[in-house]
Design an enzyme around this catalytic site. Structure first.
Site, mmCIF file in Angstrom:
data_model
loop_
_atom_site.group_PDB
_atom_site.id
_atom_site.type_symbol
_atom_site.label_atom_id
_atom_site.label_comp_id
_atom_site.label_asym_id
_atom_site.label_seq_id
_atom_site.Cartn_x
_atom_site.Cartn_y
_atom_site.Cartn_z
ATOM 1 N N ARG A 105 17.027 4.571 3.664
ATOM 2 C CA ARG A 105 16.258 3.816 4.671
ATOM 3 C C ARG A 105 15.095 4.619 5.253
ATOM 4 O O ARG A 105 14.551 4.269 6.300
ATOM 5 C CB ARG A 105 17.143 3.289 5.804
ATOM 6 C CG ARG A 105 18.179 2.285 5.348
ATOM 7 C CD ARG A 105 18.646 1.413 6.505
ATOM 8 N NE ARG A 105 19.643 0.459 6.050
ATOM 9 C CZ ARG A 105 20.953 0.629 6.168
ATOM 10 N NH1 ARG A 105 21.423 1.740 6.717
ATOM 11 N NH2 ARG A 105 21.788 -0.292 5.739
ATOM 12 N N LYS A 127 -0.111 2.730 3.240
ATOM 13 C CA LYS A 127 0.284 1.727 2.239
ATOM 14 C C LYS A 127 1.000 2.444 1.100
ATOM 15 O O LYS A 127 0.499 3.431 0.575
ATOM 16 C CB LYS A 127 -0.945 1.000 1.683
ATOM 17 C CG LYS A 127 -1.441 -0.138 2.546
ATOM 18 C CD LYS A 127 -2.536 -0.894 1.809
ATOM 19 C CE LYS A 127 -3.031 -2.077 2.608
ATOM 20 N NZ LYS A 127 -4.084 -2.820 1.884
ATOM 21 N N GLU A 169 -14.621 4.168 -3.717
ATOM 22 C CA GLU A 169 -14.025 3.853 -2.414
ATOM 23 C C GLU A 169 -14.900 4.401 -1.279
ATOM 24 O O GLU A 169 -14.988 3.787 -0.211
ATOM 25 C CB GLU A 169 -12.606 4.419 -2.317
ATOM 26 C CG GLU A 169 -11.599 3.769 -3.262
ATOM 27 C CD GLU A 169 -11.149 2.368 -2.831
ATOM 28 O OE1 GLU A 169 -11.609 1.862 -1.779
ATOM 29 O OE2 GLU A 169 -10.337 1.782 -3.565
ATOM 30 N N LYS A 209 -11.937 5.050 7.310
ATOM 31 C CA LYS A 209 -10.644 4.418 7.036
ATOM 32 C C LYS A 209 -9.677 4.604 8.208
ATOM 33 O O LYS A 209 -8.985 3.664 8.599
ATOM 34 C CB LYS A 209 -10.033 4.971 5.748
ATOM 35 C CG LYS A 209 -8.681 4.329 5.449
ATOM 36 C CD LYS A 209 -8.262 4.360 4.012
ATOM 37 C CE LYS A 209 -7.011 3.515 3.820
ATOM 38 N NZ LYS A 209 -6.522 3.507 2.442
ATOM 39 N N GLU A 219 -2.622 -4.716 8.680
ATOM 40 C CA GLU A 219 -3.533 -5.598 7.948
ATOM 41 C C GLU A 219 -3.427 -7.053 8.410
ATOM 42 O O GLU A 219 -3.328 -7.980 7.615
ATOM 43 C CB GLU A 219 -3.285 -5.497 6.430
ATOM 44 C CG GLU A 219 -4.498 -5.920 5.613
ATOM 45 C CD GLU A 219 -4.343 -5.591 4.133
ATOM 46 O OE1 GLU A 219 -5.273 -4.996 3.590
ATOM 47 O OE2 GLU A 219 -3.318 -5.924 3.532
ATOM 48 N N ARG A 223 -8.336 -4.643 9.187
ATOM 49 C CA ARG A 223 -8.026 -3.771 8.051
ATOM 50 C C ARG A 223 -8.381 -4.429 6.713
ATOM 51 O O ARG A 223 -8.571 -3.747 5.712
ATOM 52 C CB ARG A 223 -6.551 -3.353 8.073
ATOM 53 C CG ARG A 223 -6.217 -2.361 6.956
ATOM 54 C CD ARG A 223 -4.880 -1.694 7.135
ATOM 55 N NE ARG A 223 -4.604 -0.812 6.006
ATOM 56 C CZ ARG A 223 -3.684 0.137 6.001
ATOM 57 N NH1 ARG A 223 -2.953 0.351 7.061
ATOM 58 N NH2 ARG A 223 -3.505 0.892 4.937
ATOM 59 N N ASN A 227 -10.511 -4.100 1.952
ATOM 60 C CA ASN A 227 -10.309 -4.788 0.675
ATOM 61 C C ASN A 227 -11.617 -5.231 0.027
ATOM 62 O O ASN A 227 -11.592 -5.858 -1.036
ATOM 63 C CB ASN A 227 -9.402 -6.007 0.873
ATOM 64 C CG ASN A 227 -7.945 -5.605 1.068
ATOM 65 O OD1 ASN A 227 -7.340 -5.027 0.192
ATOM 66 N ND2 ASN A 227 -7.414 -5.902 2.230
ATOM 67 N N HIS A 230 -12.006 -5.453 -3.735
ATOM 68 C CA HIS A 230 -10.675 -5.336 -4.334
ATOM 69 C C HIS A 230 -10.106 -6.655 -4.861
ATOM 70 O O HIS A 230 -9.278 -6.632 -5.772
ATOM 71 C CB HIS A 230 -9.692 -4.717 -3.336
ATOM 72 C CG HIS A 230 -9.873 -3.245 -3.165
ATOM 73 N ND1 HIS A 230 -11.033 -2.693 -2.657
ATOM 74 C CD2 HIS A 230 -9.053 -2.200 -3.453
ATOM 75 C CE1 HIS A 230 -10.905 -1.372 -2.622
ATOM 76 N NE2 HIS A 230 -9.724 -1.046 -3.100
ATOM 77 N N HIS A 234 -9.114 -5.831 -8.436
ATOM 78 C CA HIS A 234 -7.724 -5.858 -8.901
ATOM 79 C C HIS A 234 -7.548 -6.831 -10.067
ATOM 80 O O HIS A 234 -6.740 -6.589 -10.962
ATOM 81 C CB HIS A 234 -6.779 -6.238 -7.754
ATOM 82 C CG HIS A 234 -6.431 -5.096 -6.857
ATOM 83 N ND1 HIS A 234 -5.988 -5.272 -5.567
ATOM 84 C CD2 HIS A 234 -6.457 -3.748 -7.049
ATOM 85 C CE1 HIS A 234 -5.753 -4.089 -5.009
ATOM 86 N NE2 HIS A 234 -6.027 -3.152 -5.892
ATOM 87 N N HIS A 249 -9.018 2.770 -11.346
ATOM 88 C CA HIS A 249 -9.072 1.885 -10.179
ATOM 89 C C HIS A 249 -10.462 1.852 -9.549
ATOM 90 O O HIS A 249 -10.986 0.775 -9.237
ATOM 91 C CB HIS A 249 -8.038 2.341 -9.138
ATOM 92 C CG HIS A 249 -8.108 1.597 -7.844
ATOM 93 N ND1 HIS A 249 -7.711 0.283 -7.719
ATOM 94 C CD2 HIS A 249 -8.553 1.979 -6.613
ATOM 95 C CE1 HIS A 249 -7.906 -0.108 -6.460
ATOM 96 N NE2 HIS A 249 -8.401 0.895 -5.777
#
Length: 344
Positions: A105, A127, A169, A209, A219, A223, A227, A230, A234, A249
């Site tokens: 956990r 993330k 980025e 960032k 998000e 936030r 993206n 992206h 993606h 990427h």
């Protein structure tokens, strides 16, 4: 989401201090096969740790790799008071962060990003995740590293292609920040980088960032600015993966930026001149992603899986101008096909 981000000038001292803040009972280091050979020797003296190694590249960002890390932690006697150090690029920090956040956990973890992409993006902001069923970062959690140590000496282990991947980025951060930052980024010689200057630019990029994540850690709103590029990027990445022609990427994000800036120009008034400048920079730096109109439907379908969407509606982050962020912008299938026509 409180992350201790360290722009390192003494890796040994900074890592020792970061470990000391956690005071773990056992220490583990996660690398991939590349960073084990190139980067592990740079920190080996700083920590008495059990080494865990997974395959390199995004193909290793899988449930099987994740399970192998959990197994290694269990076999190594990890408890809830243990610490995992993720030494690698975005794939390692994403998967390692997820492994740490779910083992018993949640155990503490430290990120030491070794690629430019991971320094300015993946390792910062909490993330974590893995790819699943052909979709990027489909399974994961928000969970901040206890420390992120940024040391640009690792960039000397990278080839030009991977430096350019991370730079995409940074370009995105410039677009959502201000004209001065974007102009500096477009004028920098990324093919023959001045690493001293690049270190200063990395620090500025990470601050962008950090600022966004601090305002919106989970998000829910702002936030989503991160993206930009992206949603399309993606989709390009997933298409390339399905066709066994994997792309980095950052390259996919750069191509996605051109597409989404075109939507920004047609829907939000983003200046055409800036669009053309960025498109030219991307073409010269990243080349072109090849696809035909026969793949438009597949790309559209991939965009419908983006995590920012709601009720099957594709949500884009667009710009009214540099730094003028417009989240939750919707576009029709026709708009998206027109955007792909522009990119072509």
């Amino acid at each position: 989401m409180n992350q201790n981000i360290i722009i390192s000038r003494n890796l040994h001292a900074d890592l020792s201090a970061a470990i000391g803040r956690v005071q773990p009972d056992r220490l583990f280091v996660l690398t991939d096969t590349t960073t084990r050979d190139l980067c592990w020797p740079l920190i080996r003296e700083s920590c008495d740790a059990t080494l865990i190694t997974i395959g390199a590249t995004d193909e290793a960002k899988t449930l099987d790799s994740l399970a192998s890390v959990w197994t290694a932690l269990g076999d190594g006697g990890a408890t809830r008071h243990s610490l995992l150090i993720n030494l690698g690029g975005g794939m390692v920090t994403d998967l390692g962060g997820f492994a740490a956040s779910t083992f018993k956990r949640g155990i503490a973890y430290i990120n030491i990003p070794t690629t430019l992409l991971a320094m300015v993006d993946a390792s910062v902001g909490g993330k974590t995740g893995i790819n699943f069923r052909g979709l990027k970062n489909e399974i994961g959690v928000f969970s901040a590293a206890s420390s992120v140590i940024l040391d640009t000496q690792f960039l000397h282990t990278l080839d030009s292609e991977n430096i350019r991947s991370g730079y995409a980025e940074m370009l995105k951060h410039g677009l959502i920040s201000d004209e001065t930052m974007l102009t500096e980024l477009l004028g920098f010689d990324i093919f023959h980088p001045d690493f001293v200057h690049l270190k200063e630019m990395v620090a500025k990029s990470v601050k962008v960032k950090e600022r966004v994540v601090a305002e919106d850690p989970l998000e829910q709103g702002l936030r989503k600015a991160l993206n930009l590029g992206h949603t399309v990027g993606h989709a390009f990445e997933s298409l390339a993966l399905a066709e066994n022609r994997t792309v980095l990427h950052g390259y996919a994000v750069a191509w996605g930026l051109v597409c989404e800036l075109y939507l920004s120009a047609t829907r939000c008034g983003f200046p055409a001149e800036r669009l053309h400048q960025v498109a030219q920079f991307v073409k010269e730096t990243y080349g072109h992603f090849a696809f035909t109109c026969r793949e438009y439907d597949r790309l559209y379908e991939l965009m419908t899986h983006d995590k920012k969407n709601s009720a099957g509606i594709i949500n884009f982050t667009l710009l009214g101008g540099v730094g003028d962020i417009r989240i939750n912008q919707q576009a029709s299938r026709d708009d998206i096909f027109e955007m792909l026509d522009y990119y072509q």
